[in-house]
Design an enzyme around this catalytic site. Structure first.
Site, PDB file in Angstrom:
ATOM      1  N   LYS A   1      -3.239   8.316   2.987  1.00 58.68           N
ATOM      2  CA  LYS A   1      -4.712   7.833   3.668  1.00 58.68           C
ATOM      3  C   LYS A   1      -4.091   8.548   5.254  1.00 58.68           C
ATOM      4  CE  LYS A   1      -7.234   6.113   0.779  1.00 58.68           C
ATOM      5  NZ  LYS A   1      -8.335   7.004   0.086  1.00 58.68           N
TER       6      LYS A   1
ATOM      7  N   TYR B   1       0.698  -1.343  -0.183  1.00 60.37           N
ATOM      8  CA  TYR B   1       0.143   0.147  -0.064  1.00 60.37           C
ATOM      9  C   TYR B   1       0.743   1.100   0.033  1.00 60.37           C
ATOM     10  CZ  TYR B   1      -4.296   2.457   0.616  1.00 60.37           C
ATOM     11  OH  TYR B   1      -5.645   3.305   0.468  1.00 60.37           O
TER      12      TYR B   1
HETATM   13  C1  IMJ Z   1      -3.904  -0.839  -3.266  1.00 61.75           C
HETATM   14  C2  IMJ Z   1      -2.340  -0.957  -3.351  1.00 61.75           C
HETATM   15  C3  IMJ Z   1      -1.812  -1.879  -2.567  1.00 61.75           C
HETATM   16  C4  IMJ Z   1      -2.495  -2.567  -1.748  1.00 61.75           C
HETATM   17  C5  IMJ Z   1      -3.908  -2.414  -1.453  1.00 61.75           C
HETATM   18  C6  IMJ Z   1      -4.832  -1.423  -2.178  1.00 61.75           C
HETATM   19  N1  IMJ Z   1      -4.811  -3.143  -0.730  1.00 61.75           N
HETATM   20  C7  IMJ Z   1      -6.172  -2.665  -0.967  1.00 61.75           C
HETATM   21  C8  IMJ Z   1      -5.811  -1.509  -1.905  1.00 61.75           C
HETATM   22  C9  IMJ Z   1      -4.062  -4.318   0.343  1.00 61.75           C
HETATM   23  C10 IMJ Z   1      -7.103  -3.004  -0.210  1.00 61.75           C
HETATM   24  C11 IMJ Z   1      -6.997  -0.752  -2.384  1.00 61.75           C
HETATM   25  N2  IMJ Z   1      -7.270   0.636  -1.692  1.00 61.75           N
HETATM   26  C12 IMJ Z   1      -7.448   0.618  -0.329  1.00 61.75           C
HETATM   27  C13 IMJ Z   1      -6.881   1.612  -2.516  1.00 61.75           C
HETATM   28  O1  IMJ Z   1      -6.826   2.933  -1.721  1.00 61.75           O
HETATM   29  C14 IMJ Z   1      -6.352   1.819  -3.785  1.00 61.75           C
HETATM   30  C15 IMJ Z   1      -5.732   3.002  -4.305  1.00 61.75           C
HETATM   31  C16 IMJ Z   1      -5.039   3.147  -5.799  1.00 61.75           C
HETATM   32  C17 IMJ Z   1      -5.257   2.141  -6.563  1.00 61.75           C
HETATM   33  C18 IMJ Z   1      -4.453   2.175  -7.972  1.00 61.75           C
HETATM   34  C19 IMJ Z   1      -4.263   1.210  -8.731  1.00 61.75           C
HETATM   35  C20 IMJ Z   1      -4.333   1.613 -10.319  1.00 61.75           C
HETATM   36  C21 IMJ Z   1      -3.170   2.815 -10.376  1.00 61.75           C
HETATM   37  N3  IMJ Z   1      -3.435   3.649  -9.287  1.00 61.75           N
HETATM   38  C22 IMJ Z   1      -3.936   3.605  -7.949  1.00 61.75           C
HETATM   39  N4  IMJ Z   1      -3.913   4.287  -7.204  1.00 61.75           N
HETATM   40  C23 IMJ Z   1      -4.511   4.180  -6.132  1.00 61.75           C
HETATM   41  O2  IMJ Z   1      -2.744   2.996 -11.316  1.00 61.75           O
END
Ligand code: IMJ
Length: 257
Positions: free
Chosen positions: A164, A157
């Site tokens: 966050k 993450y």
């Molecule tokens: C996202 C990345 C790594 C681990 C993650 C996540 N886990 C979870 C998420 C364990 C649950 C999803 N999440 C909570 C997010 O906030 C995702 C944010 C996000 C995802 C992407 C993917 C595609 C991209 N950019 C992104 N930016 C933010 O190009």
């Protein structure tokens, strides 16, 4: 009491039918709210138009908003003011980081990647709050989306976790500032949901399997449950709650093992 009739709520961040923002819009609409959608890019606008048709949730207004440009945020809320007048709530469900920084080691985060994640995912709430609150003359609520990775280390993450953390702290400072105008600011810390943002995440399926094993409720959270919590936080059932980060995660966050 759980009635949002005649309430104008801005929903930011619908990109497709899996979006958390879309689930919030559906539940808010069902509770009687008028929805104003803000979208980014033509593709999201087409998604909104398609979803409105297939699921019968039509916004009273669709407005373009690039949250990384103050002028654009200002313009979007000016349009909302002209077309709708006052608003009572906002769902901010917007985040972005570079994909290659959501894998591997946090120590390799670039300066650019760090600022981009902060800009889109955390500062945007500040900018939106600034330009939206003059329209919230009857008081109201602002709800944003967070994740456990902002409080604790969750593999991959990385830079989003740090964004966050900033977002959750902004919720508290904004709640402090806006309380005197009877505007409440809260976050929902949702458990993992299979959105487009999560699908590309490495080992996401493994993470989900572990979740169902370990979470107190022995399952993943449903996106409708997040939507229902947004309805609650924007309704008069939650008038005593502000500056709160509410976990909607089947209890996963209480685990110490
Ligand atoms: C996202 C990345 C790594 C681990 C993650 C996540 N886990 C979870 C998420 C364990 C649950 C999803 N999440 C909570 C997010 O906030 C995702 C944010 C996000 C995802 C992407 C993917 C595609 C991209 N950019 C992104 N930016 C933010 O190009």
């Amino acid at each position: 009491m759980l009635n949002l009739k005649n309430k104008n709520i801005v929903v930011m961040g619908v990109t497709n039918k899996w979006s958390i923002a879309w689930a919030c819009a559906k539940q808010l609409h069902e509770a009687g709210a008028n929805i104003i959608f803000s979208y980014y890019g033509e593709r999201s606008l087409r998604s909104l138009e398609k979803l409105a048709e297939s699921e019968n949730v039509t916004g009273i207004l669709n407005v373009s908003c690039d949250v990384t440009a103050d002028e654009d945020v200002e313009k979007a809320f000016n349009t909302i003011k002209e077309e709708v007048g006052i608003i009572h709530g906002i769902v901010h469900s917007v985040a972005f980081a570079k994909k290659d920084e959501l894998a591997g080691k946090y120590v390799n985060t670039t300066r650019d990647g760090y600022s981009l994640a902060q800009d889109v995912s955390a500062y945007s709430l500040v900018s939106v709050s600034k330009y939206a609150t003059p329209l919230m003359t009857e008081g109201g609520g602002i709800v944003t989306m967070s994740y456990l990775g902002g409080e604790r280390v969750v593999q991959n993450y990385n830079v989003m976790g740090v964004a966050k953390a900033a977002l959750e702290m902004s919720v508290r400072y904004l709640a402090h500032d806006l309380g005197e105008d009877n505007i409440r600011v809260n976050a929902i810390s949702a458990g993992p949901i299979k959105t487009l943002s999560a699908k590309g995440v490495s080992d996401f399926d493994k993470l989900c399997a572990g979740y169902e094993d370990r979470a107190p409720l022995k399952r993943m959270v449903k996106v409708e449950e997040v939507g229902n919590t947004a309805v609650f936080l924007l309704s008069d059932l939650s008038t005593g709650i502000t500056g709160e980060v509410m976990h909607v995660d089947c209890g996963f966050n209480i685990l110490g093992y």
